[in-house]
Scaffold this motif. Structure first.
Motif, PDB file in Angstrom:
ATOM      1  N   ASP A  30      31.418   3.456  47.134  1.00 34.30           N
ATOM      2  CA  ASP A  30      30.358   3.043  48.045  1.00 34.30           C
ATOM      3  C   ASP A  30      30.694   3.446  49.482  1.00 34.30           C
ATOM      4  N   PRO A  31      29.949   4.406  50.038  1.00 32.03           N
ATOM      5  CA  PRO A  31      30.261   4.853  51.407  1.00 32.03           C
ATOM      6  C   PRO A  31      30.216   3.696  52.407  1.00 32.03           C
ATOM      7  N   SER A  32      29.425   2.651  52.115  1.00 34.86           N
ATOM      8  CA  SER A  32      29.323   1.557  53.084  1.00 34.86           C
ATOM      9  C   SER A  32      30.595   0.713  53.118  1.00 34.86           C
ATOM     10  N   ILE A  45      33.538   2.126  53.369  1.00 34.90           N
ATOM     11  CA  ILE A  45      34.500   2.892  54.173  1.00 34.90           C
ATOM     12  C   ILE A  45      34.393   2.482  55.639  1.00 34.90           C
ATOM     13  N   ASN A  46      35.532   2.185  56.238  1.00 27.50           N
ATOM     14  CA  ASN A  46      35.584   1.796  57.661  1.00 27.50           C
ATOM     15  C   ASN A  46      34.740   0.562  57.977  1.00 27.50           C
ATOM     16  N   LYS A  47      34.427  -0.240  56.963  1.00 24.03           N
ATOM     17  CA  LYS A  47      33.635  -1.450  57.210  1.00 24.03           C
ATOM     18  C   LYS A  47      34.507  -2.512  57.872  1.00 24.03           C
ATOM     19  N   ARG A  87      27.859   1.981  42.267  1.00 25.12           N
ATOM     20  CA  ARG A  87      28.501   0.675  42.384  1.00 25.12           C
ATOM     21  C   ARG A  87      27.593  -0.324  41.689  1.00 25.12           C
TER      22      ARG A  87
END
Lengths: 567, 161
Positions: A301-303, A305-307, A151
């Motif tokens: 960006d995994p961060s 997800i579900n943020k 990212r």
């Protein structure tokens, strides 16, 4: 061969294929500027360091390459912070070089010293203080790699004066760095899940975001939508990643999205969200966002997800790779949508579109800002590269300039930075001198970086400023009208310069229109000029951006505007 | 959602401001660090940070993801639900009086704590153990006249990779 730090810097920039630097000299970077003087590097002298960062940012957004700026220490460095935070919120790759006092003076409160790595830690992807000459080449290479990998984001490199004056061996072939590239692992099981969800869905919808543009995945996304007749809505940052002229396009969603896009989101049973981060301006109240939908979220960006929104199927990876995989998987498994079902869904959307199309009240006496944007779109064939400032000008542009191509709408989405559009347009025009580059501005925003007209004039960077001048901080005024009983607290900007005379004082052409029937001619005249132009359109003062989701409401509850607008 | 304590083990490159980045990332996004331990590993350019924080599983996952984004972070491991050994250490200085000398000796002997320095006016005791053991020790010593303590953050080690 031993080289000085300043020489290594310029050679390293050549290695990175940097073709332009936006900058502003000062004490701590005198040596670097002396080296620039002896080189052939293209350097654009801005009039304020914030302008340098926005220009580099505009260049990066339009080209997909890393934008570069160079400023001095202390105030030069702190002036870049708003620009860096702007790029950081929208994941734009930049490398910002700041001068620093000599290492021996760091921490002593020396003249023009500031802890810029400390200040920018929360608003950069990463930053470096180069402590000795041996680290310099590696740090520069790593900075560019970090800025553009995974990212993307802005990286700041702080260069103490003595380090740049020191000497060391430099051989680009020997500069080794860590790899920060995000690893995409194909996940056939997840693709099978998407297929299964698509087969079950009656009302699928694609939501495209900035990650599709950054990931150069617009082509794949467009193919996915068209191949399987899935309607598409987009976030502000996603505009252009799917053609605005395509019948499957529903326009933007969210606070100032279209009624039909928001209704589609609120009624869909499968939402394929690609390269988005579910910003609060997009979702409205979270618990009523896409309440009937299974959500598939593709993001690098995994961060993300579900943020903000809890999703049913996260797919972590580069949008281009993930969408290519998905297309291949769906083809291999001969997925075909149920055509009657799909037609029913598209008809339902068409009814919402008919009920509340994107429109405004036309007026023969007063210029409507939306009309200026529509006319600009028509005259440029939609082919211009558009930057905006922030506020009503930005929302009307997002609504009424149907962007057909990625990297053509350049706007500060996440941070919402007033004063972005003009310097960003300068950066874009430097990258594409043969394209029409237009900053759609408001009279409030334009005054925040208006000094950059001097930059445009000096280098004859022929950007066109379309100023929607309503004498207000229009968006704030709109909120005061709607939610503060018209108490226009400090939003009246009637006391303003004569923008035509101001433009002329800067050496920029200044034009003005006050009547609707002057709009087209004035735009034609301004667009045809081979020099920077500011076009001052005196627009209706209290126009509001509609439709609108009021704060704290669900996006299915839209205020559509006046009765005339609905009919 | 259920809030509970989490132990997070983080491998990082041993850069000058790596701790500031981690603390800043968590603080800036509104997460708390309850305790912290940092030192180098057997590789001198790599450090291990063990921190404890509390929150729901979703919150802790968000923390891990935010940490993972940092360029100098190599790996983030939640040790809460894996088999691991946990230790803290506390140094306790007690004022020595005519009345407490025997009581302190009894407490130290009974619990196999260690007296590491003993003077005329004070005694310094070192105690290691998990959180419960440390809490117990402090409660046990409190009535004997604790002058000062320094308690480390928690360190933790996985039983297997």
């Amino acid at each position: 061969m031993k080289l000085k730090g300043t020489e290594i810097l310029l050679k390293a920039l050549e290695e990175e294929k940097v073709d332009i630097i936006f900058g502003y000299p000062g004490g701590a970077v005198l040596d670097i500027y002396d080296q620039l003087y002896k080189s052939n590097f293209r350097h654009i002298l801005v009039r304020h360091e914030q302008g340098a960062v926005h220009a580099a940012d505009g260049y990066a957004r339009a080209t997909g390459r890393v934008g570069v700026c160079l400023v001095t220490s202390g105030p030069g460095a702190t002036n870049t912070v708003t620009g860096i935070a702007t790029a950081n919120m929208d994941s734009i790759p930049l490398v910002v070089f700041t001068g620093q006092v000599p290492t021996g003076l760091i921490g002593n409160d020396a003249f023009q010293e500031c802890d810029i790595t400390g200040i920018t830690r929360p608003c950069t992807k990463h930053n470096f203080l180069v402590r000795n000459i041996e680290e310099l080449a590696m740090t520069i290479k790593e900075a560019f790699h970090i800025a553009r990998s995974g990212r993307p984001g802005p990286v700041l490199v702080d260069l103490p004066k003595n380090v740049m004056a020191a000497q060391t061996d430099y051989d680009p072939a020997n500069v080794k760095i860590r790899n920060h590239e995000a690893v995409y692992k194909p996940a056939p099981k997840k693709m099978a899940n998407v297929l299964e969800m698509l087969e079950r869905a009656q009302k699928p919808l694609i939501m495209t975001g900035g990650g599709v543009i950054l990931g150069r995945a617009a082509e794949e996304l467009t193919r996915l939508a068209r191949r399987f007749r899935i309607p598409v809505t987009g976030t502000l940052m996603g505009l252009g990643s799917f053609p605005g002229s395509d019948p499957l396009w529903l326009g933007m969603l969210g606070m100032h999205g279209t009624y039909y896009a928001n209704m589609a989101v609120s009624n869909c049973d499968l939402l394929l969200a690609v390269g988005v981060r579910f910003d609060d301006r997009v979702t409205g109240t979270i618990d009523t966002f896409a309440p009937n939908a299974k959500i598939v979220h593709i993001d690098i960006d995994p961060s993300s997800i579900n943020k903000n929104v809890t999703v049913d199927l996260p797919i972590i990876g580069d949008t281009k790779a993930a969408l290519s995989d998905l297309l291949r998987f769906l083809d291999e498994h001969h997925y075909e949508p149920d055509s009657a079902g799909r037609q029913a869904w598209l008809s339902e959307i068409a009814q919402w579109r008919e009920k509340a199309p994107l429109t405004y009240c036309r007026n023969g006496e007063i210029i409507k800002p939306q009309f200026v944007i529509q006319t600009l779109h028509r005259l440029t064939g939609g082919d211009a590269l558009i930057t905006t400032e922030v506020g009503q000008n930005q929302m009307w542009t997002a609504q009424f300039f149907g962007f057909d191509r990625p990297n053509s709408f350049i706007t500060s989405g996440g941070l919402g930075t007033m004063g972005f559009g003009l310097p960003a347009a300068i950066g874009v025009k430097c990258a594409f001198p043969d394209r029409q580059v237009v900053d759609i501005a408001g009279d409030g925003s334009i005054q925040m970086n208006i000094q950059e007209l001097a930059t445009a004039a000096q280098y004859n960077i022929a950007v066109k400023v379309v100023l929607l001048n309503n004498g207000y901080l229009g968006m704030v005024r709109q909120w005061q009208e709607l939610f503060y009983e018209k108490r226009y607290s400090f939003t009246d900007m009637t006391y303003a310069p004569d923008f035509v005379k101001l433009a002329e004082a800067f050496g920029v052409a200044g034009l003005r229109a006050t009547k609707p029937d002057e709009v087209e001619d004035l735009l034609r005249q301004g667009l045809a000029m081979d020099r920077p132009v500011l076009m001052d359109f005196r627009v209706s003062r209290e126009e509001c951006v509609y439709p609108m989701v009021h704060p704290g409401e669900s996006i299915s509850q839209m205020a559509l505007g006046t009765r005339e607008m609905i009919n | 959602m259920e809030k509970k304590d989490h132990i997070i083990s983080i491998l990082v490159y041993n850069k000058p401001d790596v701790l500031a980045r981690i603390a800043g990332t968590l603080g800036g996004k509104g997460y708390n660090i309850d305790s912290l331990c940092v030192n180098t590993t057997t590789q001198k350019d790599i450090s291990k940070i063990v921190m404890t924080t509390s929150g729901s599983q979703a919150t802790v996952t968000r923390i891990e993801n935010q940490l993972q984004r940092l360029v100098d972070v190599i790996s983030v491991d939640d040790l809460t639900n894996v088999e691991s050994i946990h230790r803290e250490m506390v140094l306790v200085r007690l004022n020595r009086t005519a009345h407490n000398t025997q009581a302190v000796k009894d407490a130290v002997d009974a619990n196999k704590w260690k007296v590491i320095l003993s003077g005329d006016a004070f005694v310094i005791i070192e105690i290691t153990g998990d959180k419960t053991q440390i809490d117990f020790a402090l409660a046990r010593l409190e009535p004997l006249g604790v002058a000062d303590i320094t308690r480390t953050g928690l360190v933790a080690l996985k039983l297997e990779d």
